[in-house]
Design an enzyme around this catalytic site. Structure first.
Site, short mmCIF file in Angstrom:
data_model
loop_
_atom_site.label_atom_id
_atom_site.label_comp_id
_atom_site.label_asym_id
_atom_site.label_seq_id
_atom_site.Cartn_x
_atom_site.Cartn_y
_atom_site.Cartn_z
N LYS A 69 0.12 5.31 -6.12
CA LYS A 69 -0.87 5.28 -7.21
C LYS A 69 -1.81 6.48 -7.12
CE LYS A 69 -4.58 3.16 -6.48
NZ LYS A 69 -5.44 2.05 -6.05
N GLU A 77 -6.80 1.49 -13.66
CA GLU A 77 -6.32 2.70 -12.99
C GLU A 77 -5.08 3.25 -13.68
OE1 GLU A 77 -7.79 2.01 -8.37
OE2 GLU A 77 -5.85 1.20 -9.01
N TYR A 81 -8.78 -3.78 -11.73
CA TYR A 81 -8.74 -2.36 -11.35
C TYR A 81 -7.34 -1.77 -11.46
CZ TYR A 81 -7.04 -3.52 -6.61
OH TYR A 81 -6.30 -3.95 -5.56
N GLU A 102 -26.86 13.98 -4.80
CA GLU A 102 -28.27 14.13 -4.41
C GLU A 102 -29.15 13.14 -5.18
OE1 GLU A 102 -30.50 17.69 -5.82
OE2 GLU A 102 -28.61 18.26 -6.77
N HIS A 104 -28.38 20.07 -2.51
CA HIS A 104 -28.45 20.60 -3.87
C HIS A 104 -27.59 21.87 -4.00
CE1 HIS A 104 -30.30 21.34 -7.78
NE2 HIS A 104 -30.47 22.60 -7.41
N CYS A 108 0.81 -1.22 0.00
CA CYS A 108 0.00 0.00 0.00
C CYS A 108 0.84 1.26 0.00
CB CYS A 108 -0.95 0.00 1.20
SG CYS A 108 -1.95 1.50 1.29
N CYS A 167 -1.42 1.71 -3.12
CA CYS A 167 -2.43 2.76 -2.95
C CYS A 167 -1.85 4.17 -2.90
CB CYS A 167 -3.23 2.55 -1.66
SG CYS A 167 -3.37 0.87 -1.08
#
Length: 451
Positions: free
Chosen positions: A50, A181, A177, A439, A434, A42, A47
């Site tokens: 990256k 990525e 992934y 939303e 909003h 990681c 992570c």
């Protein structure tokens, strides 16, 4: 019988360091061995670097958007050397943090490889042996290279952070992934990017509508995605790499990156000799409490190939300490884990995909796809997706899937609601914020599909 330590941890990544630190803080005598860098996949080659590369790659699009909003400035060229220097300085800083955490909690560390000798003994690379009442395996995993002619010419996600210079063009092989990525990252940094994946659609295992939109948007941005395509062989041709694909294409690339799977780091660890069972990929077999078939030996993190995510490894490490040293047997809950995939566009997901849920029970699907205000005003045609998968019987939200800028931030909070067992009506009762993209999660009134 007396031991050198109460706990010996093999592996200085997220899971191993957390377990070692927390146990030591409780007064447990702990040692930890790490043959590479502290922080694990990681922090050092996953992570963290990256995500920093994702940030860097997104600025190219921001410049165009800024001009559309009235800002008059031009982007210069991306300086890989400058970015890389800062990146590695940050990784060095983080590794220092990990080392200090261990030292300040009284964990004795060995900067060398350790392997198992028996149920209570490890041997270090220098030949010394250490005994412990409990041993925790936390060696993590590594990317694997395919078995094909010329594969050694390629790189993996480990090496991509260490390139001397950015290539002009790159071929990324894989559809998970990590592949997706890095396709977005390299494209955003100005590298001509091609992606081959042998399957019919990228991101296998994710909700079909979600992965379909991501693939479409990747193509719209200019990534050359070839599905149903793999490579047969590679060889060096001058400064380039010649690649022959299963679709008959023969092309030249500056770099070829394999993102075709990972394996647990259990090779030559002596695990078979001490009776630790492993699966077909070499993953350590454990029970719900992370215990192997050898009572004194436990395993957490990617080496078990359960859910290969940093926060999961940390939780497994914590549960191990609770179980073994605090007298509080604790199982790790691997259900309903929110996840972010830093593709471009980004994905946030928690719970079941539509197809998976429909196999289990009758469902309703609430979904909307639209152009968000910020990008639409800038003249971009990118679309986002907000999707809820709902049980007809209980009205519980079984899955929430978001494709949008900031989807990872959104799904962390949506994950709390889904984990609590929120119903569609709970979402409906929540007033919309909003104007935001998110939303739409609470304003979808009618299902688009029902099974």
């Amino acid at each position: 019988m007396s031991f050198d330590y109460d706990l010996f941890v093999i592996g200085g990544g997220s899971g191993g360091v957390r377990a070692a630190r927390v146990a030591a803080a409780d007064g447990v005598k702990v040692a930890l061995a790490e043959e590479d860098r502290y922080g694990g996949t990681c922090v050092i080659r996953g992570c963290v670097p990256k995500k920093l590369m994702v940030f860097a790659s997104e600025y190219s699009g921001m410049v165009d958007d800024a001009r559309a909003y009235g800002w008059d400035f031009q982007a210069g060229d991306f300086d890989w050397s400058s970015f890389k220097t800062k990146l590695h300085a940050e990784l060095d800083r983080l590794e220092g943090v990990y080392r200090n955490i261990l030292a300040s909690n009284g964990v004795e560390t060995f900067d060398q490889r350790a392997r198992m000798v028996d149920a209570h003994t490890v041997e270090l690379a220098d030949g010394s042996k250490k005994t412990a009442k409990h041993i925790l395996l936390a060696m993590g995993g590594r990317p694997v290279m395919p078995d094909l002619p010329g594969a050694e010419l390629g790189i993996t996600s480990n090496e991509i952070f260490h390139l001397d210079k950015l290539p002009e063009d790159i071929l990324i092989i894989g559809g998970g992934y990590i592949a997706c990525e890095f396709a977005g990252i390299m494209h955003g940094l100005g590298v001509k990017t091609t992606q081959y994946y042998r399957g019919a659609q990228i991101l296998r295992g994710f909700d079909d509508e979600t992965r379909g939109l991501v693939c479409e948007e990747m193509c719209q941005r200019g990534i050359d995605v070839h599905l149903g395509t793999n490579i047969l062989e590679m060889c060096k041709e001058g400064d380039k790499i010649w690649v022959k694909a299963t679709n008959g294409d023969e092309r030249l690339f500056d770099q070829v990156m394999f993102a075709t799977g990972r394996r647990p780091n259990t090779d030559n660890m002596g695990l078979e000799d001490v009776g630790v069972a492993m699966g077909r990929k070499g993953e350590v077999t454990v029970d719900d409490y992370s215990q192997t078939g050898v009572p004194s030996i436990f395993a957490v993190g990617d080496v078990t190939d359960r859910v290969n995510l940093t926060p999961v490894a940390i939780r497994e490490g914590m549960a191990f300490v609770e179980t073994v040293f605090r007298g509080n047997p604790t199982k790790v809950d691997h259900e309903l884990i929110p996840t972010a995939i830093f593709t471009q566009p980004e994905i946030g997901t928690v719970g079941l995909g539509e197809e998976e849920a429909a196999e289990q029970e009758p469902i309703e699907v609430y979904a909307t796809s639209f152009k968000p205000m910020q990008q639409s005003f800038a003249g971009r045609a990118e679309r986002v997706l907000m999707k809820l998968v709902v049980s007809k019987a209980t009205r519980k939200v079984l899955g929430c899937h978001i494709v949008a800028p900031g989807a990872g931030e959104m799904i962390q909070l949506a994950g709390v609601a889904v984990k609590m067992g929120a119903t569609k009506e709970d979402f409906d009762r929540t007033v919309a914020v909003h104007p935001t993209m998110s939303e739409e999660i609470v304003t979808m009134k009618a299902p688009v599909r029902s099974t």
